[in-house]
Design an enzyme around this catalytic site. Structure first.
Site, PDB file in Angstrom:
ATOM      1  N   GLU A 149       0.804  -1.229   0.000  1.00 41.17           N
ATOM      2  CA  GLU A 149       0.000   0.000   0.000  1.00 41.17           C
ATOM      3  C   GLU A 149       0.838   1.281   0.000  1.00 41.17           C
ATOM      4  OE1 GLU A 149      -2.067   1.269   3.689  1.00 41.17           O
ATOM      5  OE2 GLU A 149      -1.658  -0.751   4.423  1.00 41.17           O
ATOM      6  N   SER A 204      -7.550   5.397   7.822  1.00 41.60           N
ATOM      7  CA  SER A 204      -8.129   4.977   9.110  1.00 41.60           C
ATOM      8  C   SER A 204      -7.110   5.277  10.197  1.00 41.60           C
ATOM      9  CB  SER A 204      -8.429   3.477   9.098  1.00 41.60           C
ATOM     10  OG  SER A 204      -9.052   3.100   7.917  1.00 41.60           O
ATOM     11  N   ARG A 219       9.230   4.065   5.936  1.00 34.22           N
ATOM     12  CA  ARG A 219       8.123   4.471   6.824  1.00 34.22           C
ATOM     13  C   ARG A 219       8.763   4.840   8.156  1.00 34.22           C
ATOM     14  NH1 ARG A 219       4.381   2.603  10.672  1.00 34.22           N
ATOM     15  NH2 ARG A 219       2.204   3.164  10.228  1.00 34.22           N
TER      16      ARG A 219
END
Ligand code: ATP
Ligand code: PAU
Length: 666
Positions: A149, A204, A219
């Site tokens: 993703e 989310s 990340r």
């Protein structure tokens, strides 16, 4: 972690790339997130292959000719990208979403419409690509090509930001309390402009990624306090049931009824550490009091929830940017969809807490980047840069060089030319275009052939330059159809004398908005109810809306009341209502329907404004302001910088025309 994900994806790609360079239609990309599933579909323009025609027609019947599917699926028509060239085919990118909790219904519907006969594999990303893989296989007989993703998100983001000049934007003067903050485009259209940046994806939950080069990212952090938390808490605290309702409540609420501020604790500022009295010291801090709880309304609770989460995410993002030595943060994710308030809060928080050193950027397709990135995985990624060319060939136009306005995107015709009629529709009275030659900086005219403006041959795309309108020497002239701009575009009837109402332009309309929708909308707005005399949508020769139109009110009070609001939510789009450029800003003495006083005001405004060409990328609004105020002792009212590859420029407005005049020749 990131490098493991990368190598897995690369392996998958390599195994595909030998046999799968140009995939068969249809081309879908899917992002199955924790809350929403996003689908990007490329609809090619029809060619002669019978089988393709059938497939495209089949999908059109169910997908692209509708805007709603079942009770929860929606096509975001306002994000649609027509005139896209993708893998050598021209066509339209469509953007569709539905709640992930409706996945079972989606699978049933796809089965019912025989999707399996069209494609036996879909590129899919997001956690749901893993979670629902076996459902797709067993119930639909389709396999999912699972993709990471974050990698898809970045591919989609970089791809759009580099190719679509108006994709990225920022707020030059972010002010959370003002709902009229103007979005300015931020150009990332050159590879070298892009890096480094921090991507903060607010879905989310929140993922924070440091991006230093095309495939060089990691990340760095994340937080579980994200868009899901906002919606979950709002439902719990206010009883609302949808994101749209939660945002509408928050927009009306007052978070100070819920939050404890620094001044509630200090009685004023906490000066030693620069904490202003109006800063939130403790989110929901007032809610320990029975009385305050009784006072707090659902909208106050929704606002406090939104402010708490947005500021918290902004604060984490700023810390990550500082520790990574990065000065641009691009916020993405559907939490920012139709959520101007959070955009303003984030922009302000980044600016305030970093003392102007970190810039917050946003993108128009904020929630669809992962799905777009997964669509791009259809081919060998090593050939992506050559194979995929989204030619978003829109024409960025400002009324004239001294206007200092945000460029507006006008779409060319399907043959790539721009008709004078389209130009005059948005800029009444415009007779042609000029642009600055990227190489020499000199001002050149755009070639005009048979009533159509042709892209200058030295430019690969229209969007490689910014264009200025040319008007007749007397200022607002007859438009190309021979009408004076004071005519109603619909009926041709004159507006009358200068006291009469103007034809106002409505920009950013949903493409499916018709005249009757525009009428119905303004007829329901308080203050202007039932006072619309004319509504017109501008269309191309196929009858397709160009995304803007004109309205005229029957009386001045209604016009003024309508203009006082400026932004209107029409359908799912935030639309801008204004007097068309040419009437506001032309440096003319002969605006036939403006009063003498108005003309003088315009003239004064323009003579206070100075154009500065050829500024460097690093020169900020602040540096320019400081230079003129501190070095030259002039009072600056406004600075506007337009950043474009090789041709950034600025307009500086001074407090008086005399100050501006001092600069002439310097
Ligand atoms: N119509 C909507 N329904 C539900 N949430 C919405 C809607 N529109 C915007 N949102 C907001 O967007 C968030 C989801 O954003 P997004 O689609 O980017 O993430 P996701 O992919 O579902 O989540 P994740 O990436 O964490 O798996 C929601 O939590 C909510 O705050
Ligand atoms: C788990 C994902 C990556 C799913 O998209 C996202 O919701 C997220 O980044 N959540 C935050 C997890 C954390 O870092 O605390």
């Amino acid at each position: 972690m990131a490098s493991r994900q990368l190598s897995e994806t690369k392996l998958r790609r390599r195994s595909m790339s030998t046999s799968y360079r140009l995939p068969p239609l249809p081309w879908f990309g899917m992002d199955i997130g924790g809350t929403l599933t996003k689908l990007v579909y490329f609809e090619p323009s029809l060619d002669n292959a019978e089988e393709e025609r059938e497939k495209v027609a089949h999908i059109r019947k169910y997908l692209t000719s509708n805007v709603a599917y079942g009770t929860t699926g929606l096509r975001d028509v306002y994000l649609e990208m027509p005139n896209v060239s993708f893998l050598g085919r021209s066509g339209t990118l469509h953007f569709i979403r539905f709640p992930t909790c409706s996945m079972s219904i989606f699978i049933d519907m796809a089965k019912d419409k025989n999707l399996k006969d069209l494609a036996d594999m879909i590129c899919a990303t997001g956690g749901g690509a893993y979670k629902f893989e076996s459902d797709f296989q067993s119930r639909l007989g389709m396999s999912l090509l699972k993709l990471d993703e974050l990698e898809c998100l970045l591919n989609g983001l970089i791809f759009l930001a580099e190719r679509h000049p108006l994709e990225c934007y920022y707020l030059p003067e972010p002010d959370p309390s003002r709902s009229d903050c103007v979005r300015q485009p931020y150009s990332l259209t050159r590879q070298s402009d892009c890096y480094p940046f921090l991507a903060v994806n607010i879905g989310s939950g929140v993922s924070i990624i440091a991006v230093r080069g095309p495939r060089d990212w990691n990340r760095v952090s994340g937080t579980s306090l994200g868009g899901g938390t906002f919606l979950g808490l709002c439902c719990l605290l206010t009883g609302c049931e949808t994101f749209e309702d939660a945002i509408a409540l928050a927009e009306r609420g007052d978070s100070n009824k819920v939050d404890k501020l620094v001044m509630d604790i200090y009685g004023g500022d906490y000066e030693l550490f620069g904490l202003r009295g109006d800063l939130v010291a403790s989110s929901f801090g007032h809610m320990m009091s029975v009385d305050k709880r009784a006072e707090a309304k659902p909208e106050d609770l929704a606002r406090a929830t939104l402010v708490m989460l947005t500021n918290n995410i902004g604060s984490i993002a700023r810390m990550c940017a500082s520790t990574q030595g990065i000065d641009r943060v691009i916020f993405t994710g559907n939490f920012l969809r139709c959520n101007e308030l959070s955009v303003r809060l984030l922009a302000h928080a980044m600016d305030y807490w970093s003392r102007g050193s970190i810039k917050a950027l946003f993108v128009q397709h904020e929630g669809y980047l992962g799905a777009l990135g997964s669509l791009m995985e259809l081919v060998d990624p090593d050939s992506i840069n050559n194979a995929y060319s989204i030619i978003m060939d829109c024409v960025p136009i400002i009324a004239n060089q001294s206007a200092g306005e945000l460029a507006h995107e006008v779409q060319p015709e399907s043959d790539g030319s721009l008709s004078l009629v389209s130009l005059a529709a948005e800029f009444p009275g415009a007779l042609g275009l000029q642009y600055r030659c990227p190489q020499t900086g000199s001002l050149l005219a755009v070639p005009l052939v048979d009533g159509s403006l042709r892209r200058p041959s030295e430019l690969a795309r229209w969007s490689d330059a910014v264009y200025f309108c040319t008007f007749s020497p007397s200022g607002i002239a007859a438009d190309s159809s021979g009408n004076d701009s004071n005519h109603c575009p619909e009926t041709g009837e004159r507006n009358g004398n200068s006291k009469d109402c103007e034809d106002l332009i409505v920009l950013g309309l949903p493409y499916d908005c018709q005249e009757q929708d525009l009428r119905a909308y303004f007829d329901s707005v308080s203050g202007v109810k039932d006072s619309l005399a004319m509504a017109q949508i501008k269309r191309d020769w196929t009858g397709t809306s160009r995304g803007f139109g004109f309205v005229r009110f029957s009386d001045m009070a209604s016009q003024e009341s309508a203009l006082a609001t400026r932004f209107y939510q029409i359908g799912r789009r935030c639309c801008e209502l204004k007097i068309p450029y040419s009437r506001q800003q032309l440096p003319v003495a002969a605006d036939s329907h403006g009063s003498e006083q108005q003309q003088q005001q315009q003239q004064q405004m323009l003579s206070r404004r100075v154009f500065i060409g050829g500024i460097t990328d690093k020169l900020s609004e602040q540096t320019l302001t400081e230079y003129f105020t501190k070095e030259l002792g002039l009072e600056v009212s406004e600075v506007f910088v337009s950043r474009r590859p090789d041709r950034s420029f600025a307009f500086v407005t001074f407090a008086s025309a005399e100050m501006a005049a001092q600069l002439i020749g310097r």
